[in-house]
Scaffold this motif. Structure first.
Motif, mmCIF file in Angstrom:
data_model
loop_
_atom_site.group_PDB
_atom_site.id
_atom_site.type_symbol
_atom_site.label_atom_id
_atom_site.label_comp_id
_atom_site.label_asym_id
_atom_site.label_seq_id
_atom_site.Cartn_x
_atom_site.Cartn_y
_atom_site.Cartn_z
ATOM 1 N N GLY A 54 0.806 -1.159 0.084
ATOM 2 C CA GLY A 54 -0.045 -0.012 -0.019
ATOM 3 C C GLY A 54 0.800 1.248 0.091
ATOM 4 N N SER B 273 2.330 4.869 1.723
ATOM 5 C CA SER B 273 3.295 4.838 3.031
ATOM 6 C C SER B 273 3.138 6.391 3.252
ATOM 7 C CB SER B 273 4.585 4.223 2.831
ATOM 8 O OG SER B 273 5.363 4.568 4.014
ATOM 9 N N ARG C 144 2.528 4.827 8.752
ATOM 10 C CA ARG C 144 1.411 4.387 8.345
ATOM 11 C C ARG C 144 1.395 3.856 6.723
ATOM 12 N NH1 ARG C 144 -4.367 7.882 7.481
ATOM 13 N NH2 ARG C 144 -5.560 6.093 6.740
ATOM 14 N N TYR D 27 -1.429 2.034 4.144
ATOM 15 C CA TYR D 27 -3.021 2.041 3.707
ATOM 16 C C TYR D 27 -3.265 1.829 2.396
ATOM 17 C CZ TYR D 27 -2.440 7.122 1.914
ATOM 18 O OH TYR D 27 -2.047 7.942 1.173
ATOM 19 N N GLN D 28 -4.302 1.148 2.100
ATOM 20 C CA GLN D 28 -4.888 0.575 1.009
ATOM 21 C C GLN D 28 -3.963 -0.211 0.179
ATOM 22 O OE1 GLN D 28 -5.389 4.416 -1.473
ATOM 23 N NE2 GLN D 28 -7.190 5.059 -0.664
ATOM 24 N N VAL E 231 -4.398 -5.379 6.686
ATOM 25 C CA VAL E 231 -5.658 -4.543 7.153
ATOM 26 C C VAL E 231 -5.419 -4.623 8.773
ATOM 27 C CG1 VAL E 231 -8.057 -5.186 7.816
ATOM 28 C CG2 VAL E 231 -7.000 -5.725 5.474
ATOM 29 N N ASN F 40 -5.096 1.527 11.045
ATOM 30 C CA ASN F 40 -4.990 2.757 10.316
ATOM 31 C C ASN F 40 -5.439 2.559 8.936
ATOM 32 O OD1 ASN F 40 -4.613 4.763 11.927
ATOM 33 N ND2 ASN F 40 -2.146 4.386 11.777
ATOM 34 N N SER F 41 -5.912 1.011 8.712
ATOM 35 C CA SER F 41 -6.269 0.826 7.101
ATOM 36 C C SER F 41 -7.202 -0.258 7.307
ATOM 37 C CB SER F 41 -5.034 0.471 6.142
ATOM 38 O OG SER F 41 -5.502 0.258 5.127
ATOM 39 N N HIS G 78 -9.888 -3.582 3.448
ATOM 40 C CA HIS G 78 -9.033 -4.066 2.127
ATOM 41 C C HIS G 78 -9.671 -3.440 0.951
ATOM 42 C CE1 HIS G 78 -7.259 -6.732 -1.032
ATOM 43 N NE2 HIS G 78 -6.398 -6.669 -0.305
ATOM 44 N N TRP H 141 -12.424 -6.587 6.209
ATOM 45 C CA TRP H 141 -12.224 -5.653 6.977
ATOM 46 C C TRP H 141 -12.064 -5.620 8.438
ATOM 47 C CZ3 TRP H 141 -16.339 -7.583 4.298
ATOM 48 C CH2 TRP H 141 -17.605 -7.785 4.964
#
Length: 220
Positions: free
Chosen positions: A73, A75, A84, A86-87, A91, A94-95, A98, A104
């Protein structure tokens, strides 16, 4: 009846011992639960005083056929330190969802208060893309090192799998395991594809780090 797994034991999530499909895997809930051990000593017994709040976090890594997290994901960094992700295929708090929409985290319980599951990761196994061959479930104590907290101070720690109809498939308990002393993270369990079915394996592999990113390096 749900199977109480031992460390290293594997079960088929879809079938029972007779090969019958008895579980609805359209949605599987991976539930994590824990209780903080009451402080000992004279005053602890009188007042039932609880130790400082423990924030355990449930995390999922989605792996490919090579056992790797391909997409870590985006950064965010601060002062040269990654703070962090994310995406991606990780999972966590902070994310929480999915990108596929099929995995989730329902929320971030920061105390372990209440009965039953304290945190849950929902997985739609039957809708997950074939490129994902395994999901590894991690649990970490947030800032455990800083707060001098470890799994040896926690009671009734468990992970379980529940099908779409609320039927408990399996449960893995780590209560009373002396090897958890001084450990702040753990590879709890994994779900993986095998000959067209999904299997669930209890792992219980402890780590001293309280940062799941250190464990993620093994799968990168």
């Amino acid at each position: 009846m749900a199977i109480n797994l031992q460390k290293g034991q594997t079960i088929n999530l879809r079938k029972n011992d007779r090969g019958e499909s008895i579980y609805d895997l359209s949605k599987v809930t991976i539930g994590l639960g824990w209780d903080v051990r009451k402080q000992g000593g004279f005053f602890g017994k009188i007042f039932g005083k609880e130790a400082a709040e423990y924030d355990l976090d449930a995390i999922a890594f989605l792996l490919d056929a090579n056992g790797k997290v391909v997409n870590k994901g985006k950064s965010i960094t601060s002062n040269g330190r990654q703070i962090r992700l994310y995406q991606g295929d990780v999972v966590y708090f902070n994310s929480m969802q999915h990108p596929s929409g099929h995995v989730w985290l329902t929320g971030d319980n920061r105390t372990g208060a209440g009965d039953g599951d304290d945190e849950q990761i929902i997985v739609k196994l039957d809708q997950l893309d074939e490129k994902y061959q395994k999901i590894v479930f991690i649990v970490s104590i947030y800032q455990g090192t800083k707060n001098n907290q470890h799994f040896g101070m926690i009671e009734n720690a468990f992970i379980r799998a529940i099908d779409a109809k609320g039927k408990e498939i399996t449960k893995f308990s780590l209560s009373g395991d002396a090897s958890m002393n001084g450990k702040c993270s753990m590879v709890f369990a994994e779900a993986y594809r095998h000959n067209g079915d999904w299997k669930f394996r209890a792992i219980g592999e402890p780590h001293t780090t309280d940062n799941f990113v250190d464990i993620l390096k093994k799968y990168s």
